[in-house]
Design an enzyme around this catalytic site. Sequence first.
Site: not given
Length: 832
Positions: A522, A524, A526-529, A640
């Site tokens: 996914g 988020g 602050f960046g992809p996971v 968040d």
Amino acid sequence: MEERRATKTNMIFSFLVLYASITSTHAADTISANQILRYNETLISPHETFELGFFNPGNSTNHYIGIWYKRISTRTVVWVANRNSPLTSTSGELALTLQGVLILRDATKGNVVWSSANSSTTSAMNPIGQLLDTGNFIIQDEAEDIDKKEPIWQSFDFMTDTLLPGMKLGWNLVMGIDRHFTSWKSSDNPASGEFSYLVDIRGYPQVLLMNGQSIKFRAGPWNGLTFSGAPALRPNLIYNFTFVLNQGEIYYQYNLLTSSVFTRLVLQPSGRIERLLWIDSKQEWSLYVSPESDQCDRYALCGPFGRCSIDRSPVCECLKGFEPTSPDQWRVGDWSQGCRRTVPLDCNPAEGFNKYTNLNLPDTRGSWYNQTMTLVECEKMCKSNCSCTAYTNSNVSGSESGCLLWFGDLINIRTFAANVETLYIRFSPSELDLIDKSKSSGAGRSVRVIVPIAFVVLVVLVSVCLFYRCNRKKQHQQGTRGNEFELRENRSDDNEDIELPLFSMSTLLKATNHFSVNRKLGEGGFGPVYKGVLEDGQEIAVKRLAKTSTQGLQEFKNEVISISKLQHRNLVKLLGCCIEGAEKMLIYEYMSNKGLNSIIFDKTQSKLLDWPARYHIIHGIAHGLLYLHQDSRLRIIHRDLKVSNILLDTDMNPKISDFGMARTFGGNQIEANTNRVVGTYGYMAPEYAGDGIFSIKSDVYSFGVLVLEVVCGEKNRGFIYKEHCNNLIGYVWRLHNEDNSLQLVDKCLGESINESQILRSVHVGLLCVQRDPEDRPTMESVIMMLGSESPLPSPKEPGFYIEKTMQNTIRYSRSCGTGSNNKLSITMLIGR
Ligand SMILES: *[C@@H]1O[C@H](CO)[C@@H](O)[C@H](O)[C@H]1NC(C)=O
Ligand SMILES: *[C@@H]1O[C@H](CO)[C@@H](O)[C@H](O)[C@H]1NC(C)=O
Ligand SMILES: *[C@@H]1O[C@H](CO)[C@@H](O)[C@H](O)[C@H]1NC(C)=O
Ligand SMILES: *[C@@H]1O[C@H](CO)[C@@H](O)[C@H](O)[C@H]1NC(C)=O
Ligand SMILES: *[C@@H]1O[C@H](CO)[C@@H](O)[C@H](O)[C@H]1NC(C)=O
Ligand SMILES: *[C@@H]1O[C@H](CO)[C@@H](O)[C@H](O)[C@H]1NC(C)=O
Ligand SMILES: *[C@@H]1O[C@H](CO)[C@@H](O)[C@H](O)[C@H]1NC(C)=O
């Protein structure tokens, strides 16, 4: 004790006849020996803060002399003179005798109903009584030098149910006064109720909340910084506090730091101790903090040597080295028998101590203390007496000092992640923890003299240490929270005692198959996971941070280390990080059940979550958030919080993810204004989305949205219901006002629903999304409200919902999940 009723024998006051009424002088603050105060007259303190006079409590027809706030609209009585001997008519007269005794008499019957002292205790030349702006009513002798002299009598020494700023809760050992406060019987009856709050000095002084003769709650001993069992008491902007312990006096006291607020500590008739704060804009008292908050605060819940941890299930466990005294009872949740040693003590000279951290100090009744001894002397002292079971520093403030010894069972222990006390518990030689022993020799442990043994111990130690280090590197960061045996001695330096594993880029490339698209879990804020699998088979989640942070490397490391210390069963565990070149990545434990969003908003998946499971999830999230807000040392505002940031483990336990991110990567302020809003539409509180103002209350708002979504199985944003064109919050608000909340329940829940839990959850959800942040409860009260049956306040209008008349309304049929899209977090810049 708080009042001494005069008996006929001591009625030898030179009394009556010459008294003049006080009314002639307006707004007097004093009463002298020739005056009386009648039914409709009052004394008012010089700056009109407090007022003293007759009153009827609640809807009672009895009359009492009391002191209340002059400037507070809802009459709030803080002191009652004749609490146990009410007047039944309006013919009461309060007077000051020539001996300096305050008496209340019934003018028609002619008898004295109450008096401040008996005649043999006082003698004054020219007494005068005065109501001060502190709320203290004092009697002084004008013949003496008033400035220097202690009053002859003061109401602060005889509290009712309220501890006001400046009052001393505790003992004047010289005068033999035990100042404590006792609840009213009911809100209509100020007579002494069954609960009292006091300082118990049978051993090292500790504060207890008593229910009759039994202990209800133990705030505990003072540890130099706060009460060991009530760490919610901490420095704040409203009041400061101190605990004085010397030969003459033992007391707790707090003082206002600003004269513009009213606050009081009150023991409610229900037995709850509450700190209340007057909110002028709302004209009401609101709960600021209650030292007693959850199940673990019930005195001795887990029995001797048992330990209560509110985030475990069941909450009770035996301390390490102990086992249930009665395993059968223990298994069925009867913990009263507590625990006993796995290996009993037998006064063996080789007995030693194991170290326990993150807990409160046990009941100190029967303990012994010395405020100047060092820890080394303390250990020696404990060791030399076989009945000494544990020791600790009595004062953890500054360079830790003092000695506190326990004899016999250790009772009423609970886990507090934030507590800094260390308890050393006596064990037989076979039970001593090797690593701990070596490390603490630096703190003055007796060095073993028998060389061969020392050598063997050393070899074992070195191997254990090596093994431990390697393991630690390999298995990554393990929790320190609740670890009973702390493995490092050095606690003071925050950066030293956690070693955050660094992962290399190559390891992560291999683990995530070069960050392949099909490993992406996914995206988020602050960046992809990505999902990864390490060589040893361990599954991980790798968050690749967007390259926007301007932080320096060391700053980043420090932040990550501090986040990694947040350890709670409802937070996703950070395993390590990777910093290489411009790349910064965080490595988390992998959650097999993914995000809560992928379950509750999915038609088929949502059937997996019946009501008990959802209720469990709501509780878990609340506990995780409370920990971030309050129990962790960092005080994190998540900023968040949303369904997709809640991950579920294999047992469907919720874990909050992305915490600490906003702090680290979204700006450094904690309770302030930001011009960079990080968050997700639908979850953002109005003051945050609109003005960029964030606080723990904006998290509470998001939590409220989340609760409503979990109950309803619908997304807040994108949910538009029939005629009203409301979002989910608006729809829930409407149904709540129509007393129709049960209509909300997700159809997937089928038979599993528990109406009262659902109604309560919805109600609490609505309280959390109220428009005014001040109206929203803290997470602490959320947990209390969810866990109790007591009535809840009515929610005010929520923030962010649309109530328009229908026109081009889109119809959504209510089913398990809708198709709308609400995935992405946004980071937006607000021009200001
Ligand atoms: C209050 O006191 C004054 C003076 O004694 C008296 O005239 C008046 O009737 C009293 N009012 C009431 C309500 O008792
Ligand atoms: C006092 O009033 C409340 C309502 O305000 C009522 O519930 C209660 O029964 C009354 N108590 C007495 C003793 O009349
Ligand atoms: C009066 O006070 C003295 C001293 O505190 C005490 O010893 C005595 O019992 C009291 N007498 C009565 C009648 O309360
Ligand atoms: C608390 O604040 C008061 C001023 O309001 C000050 O006089 C007092 O010394 C302070 N006490 C402590 C323990 O800091
Ligand atoms: C406390 O310990 C110190 C140092 O051992 C000693 O000098 C002192 O007398 C002790 N005080 C009491 C009250 O026992
Ligand atoms: C050990 O401590 C207890 C409790 O203070 C005391 O009663 C006992 O006399 C002490 N024993 C020795 C040998 O000092
Ligand atoms: C605890 O230690 C601090 C620092 O040494 C000292 O200021 C304070 O008075 C001590 N408190 C008590 C209760 O002994």
